[in-house]
Scaffold this motif. Structure first.
Motif, PDB file in Angstrom:
ATOM      1  N   CYS A  32       0.871  -1.163   0.000  1.00 11.61           N
ATOM      2  CA  CYS A  32       0.000   0.000   0.000  1.00 11.61           C
ATOM      3  C   CYS A  32       0.911   1.216   0.000  1.00 11.61           C
ATOM      4  CB  CYS A  32      -0.876  -0.016   1.247  1.00 11.61           C
ATOM      5  SG  CYS A  32      -1.576   1.598   1.626  1.00 11.61           S
ATOM      6  N   VAL A  33       0.651   2.162  -0.887  1.00 13.98           N
ATOM      7  CA  VAL A  33       1.524   3.342  -0.949  1.00 13.98           C
ATOM      8  C   VAL A  33       0.755   4.633  -0.684  1.00 13.98           C
ATOM      9  CG1 VAL A  33       3.301   2.276  -2.379  1.00 13.98           C
ATOM     10  CG2 VAL A  33       1.367   3.377  -3.496  1.00 13.98           C
ATOM     11  N   SER A  34      -0.375   4.522   0.036  1.00 22.20           N
ATOM     12  CA  SER A  34      -1.124   5.713   0.445  1.00 22.20           C
ATOM     13  C   SER A  34      -1.572   5.547   1.892  1.00 22.20           C
ATOM     14  CB  SER A  34      -2.339   5.941  -0.467  1.00 22.20           C
ATOM     15  OG  SER A  34      -3.282   4.902  -0.315  1.00 22.20           O
ATOM     16  N   ALA A  35      -1.865   6.670   2.536  1.00 23.68           N
ATOM     17  CA  ALA A  35      -2.251   6.624   3.952  1.00 23.68           C
ATOM     18  C   ALA A  35      -3.576   5.905   4.168  1.00 23.68           C
ATOM     19  CB  ALA A  35      -2.325   8.044   4.507  1.00 23.68           C
ATOM     20  N   SER A  36      -4.529   6.041   3.221  1.00 23.15           N
ATOM     21  CA  SER A  36      -5.850   5.447   3.462  1.00 23.15           C
ATOM     22  C   SER A  36      -5.827   3.939   3.549  1.00 23.15           C
ATOM     23  CB  SER A  36      -6.901   5.839   2.447  1.00 23.15           C
ATOM     24  OG  SER A  36      -6.480   6.458   1.348  1.00 23.15           O
ATOM     25  N   CYS A  37      -4.942   3.269   2.830  1.00 21.90           N
ATOM     26  CA  CYS A  37      -4.948   1.801   2.854  1.00 21.90           C
ATOM     27  C   CYS A  37      -3.869   1.231   3.777  1.00 21.90           C
ATOM     28  CB  CYS A  37      -4.812   1.234   1.441  1.00 21.90           C
ATOM     29  SG  CYS A  37      -3.292   1.671   0.579  1.00 21.90           S
ATOM     30  N   ALA A  38      -3.291   2.072   4.618  1.00 20.97           N
ATOM     31  CA  ALA A  38      -2.189   1.624   5.478  1.00 20.97           C
ATOM     32  C   ALA A  38      -2.578   0.455   6.382  1.00 20.97           C
ATOM     33  CB  ALA A  38      -1.672   2.789   6.315  1.00 20.97           C
ATOM     34  N   GLY A  39      -3.828   0.370   6.812  1.00 17.37           N
ATOM     35  CA  GLY A  39      -4.243  -0.711   7.698  1.00 17.37           C
ATOM     36  C   GLY A  39      -4.863  -1.904   6.982  1.00 17.37           C
ATOM     37  N   PHE A  61      -2.293   1.113  -4.437  1.00 18.07           N
ATOM     38  CA  PHE A  61      -1.558  -0.136  -4.253  1.00 18.07           C
ATOM     39  C   PHE A  61      -0.513  -0.272  -5.347  1.00 18.07           C
ATOM     40  CE2 PHE A  61      -5.674  -0.829  -2.333  1.00 18.07           C
ATOM     41  CZ  PHE A  61      -5.347  -1.405  -1.120  1.00 18.07           C
ATOM     42  N   GLN A  62       0.579  -0.931  -4.997  1.00 20.25           N
ATOM     43  CA  GLN A  62       1.652  -1.185  -5.957  1.00 20.25           C
ATOM     44  C   GLN A  62       2.010  -2.662  -5.909  1.00 20.25           C
ATOM     45  OE1 GLN A  62       5.814   0.189  -5.223  1.00 20.25           O
ATOM     46  NE2 GLN A  62       5.395   1.387  -7.067  1.00 20.25           N
ATOM     47  N   VAL A  63       2.242  -3.226  -7.077  1.00 18.38           N
ATOM     48  CA  VAL A  63       2.763  -4.591  -7.134  1.00 18.38           C
ATOM     49  C   VAL A  63       4.080  -4.544  -7.889  1.00 18.38           C
ATOM     50  CG1 VAL A  63       1.453  -5.239  -9.221  1.00 18.38           C
ATOM     51  CG2 VAL A  63       2.309  -7.019  -7.678  1.00 18.38           C
ATOM     52  N   ALA A  64       5.072  -5.189  -7.311  1.00 15.72           N
ATOM     53  CA  ALA A  64       6.367  -5.355  -7.974  1.00 15.72           C
ATOM     54  C   ALA A  64       6.414  -6.800  -8.457  1.00 15.72           C
ATOM     55  CB  ALA A  64       7.510  -5.078  -7.004  1.00 15.72           C
TER      56      ALA A  64
END
Length: 100
Positions: A32-39, A61-64
């Motif tokens: 997760c790369v934003s504050a809203s999805c941190a949890g 969200f980020q996928v590598a």
């Protein structure tokens, strides 16, 4: 409310192996790369993620995806707005007129 959100990277391929039946397995790393999805709970190494709900806000969200240490990152943004779903009305169109 409604359908779960699914992020799916399982169809990722290495272009060097397109059409080959011996394509090596890819590795995945979700974050997760934003504050809203941190949890939000992630299965970080799965090829896809399913969320029954997401928090209100802009969820990024980020996928590598990697193969032998070479990574490619993809980011997706899912905005979630608090409030009722918008209403839509469907009306029928008038019958087309045909010239004889």
């Amino acid at each position: 409310l409604g359908d779960p959100v699914v992020l799916d990277a399982s169809q990722s391929v290495d272009p060097d192996y397109l059409g080959s039946s011996t394509s090596p397995a890819l590795s995945f790393l979700w974050s997760c790369v934003s504050a809203s999805c941190a949890g939000v709970a992630l299965n970080p190494t799965a090829s896809s993620q399913t969320f029954p709900t997401l928090p209100v806000g802009v969820n990024v969200f980020q996928v590598a995806v990697s193969l032998r240490g070479v990574f490619r990152n993809v980011t997706t943004t899912i905005p979630v707005i608090d409030g009722p779903a918008p209403l839509a009305a469907i009306t029928s169109l008038p019958s087309p007129k045909v010239r004889a």
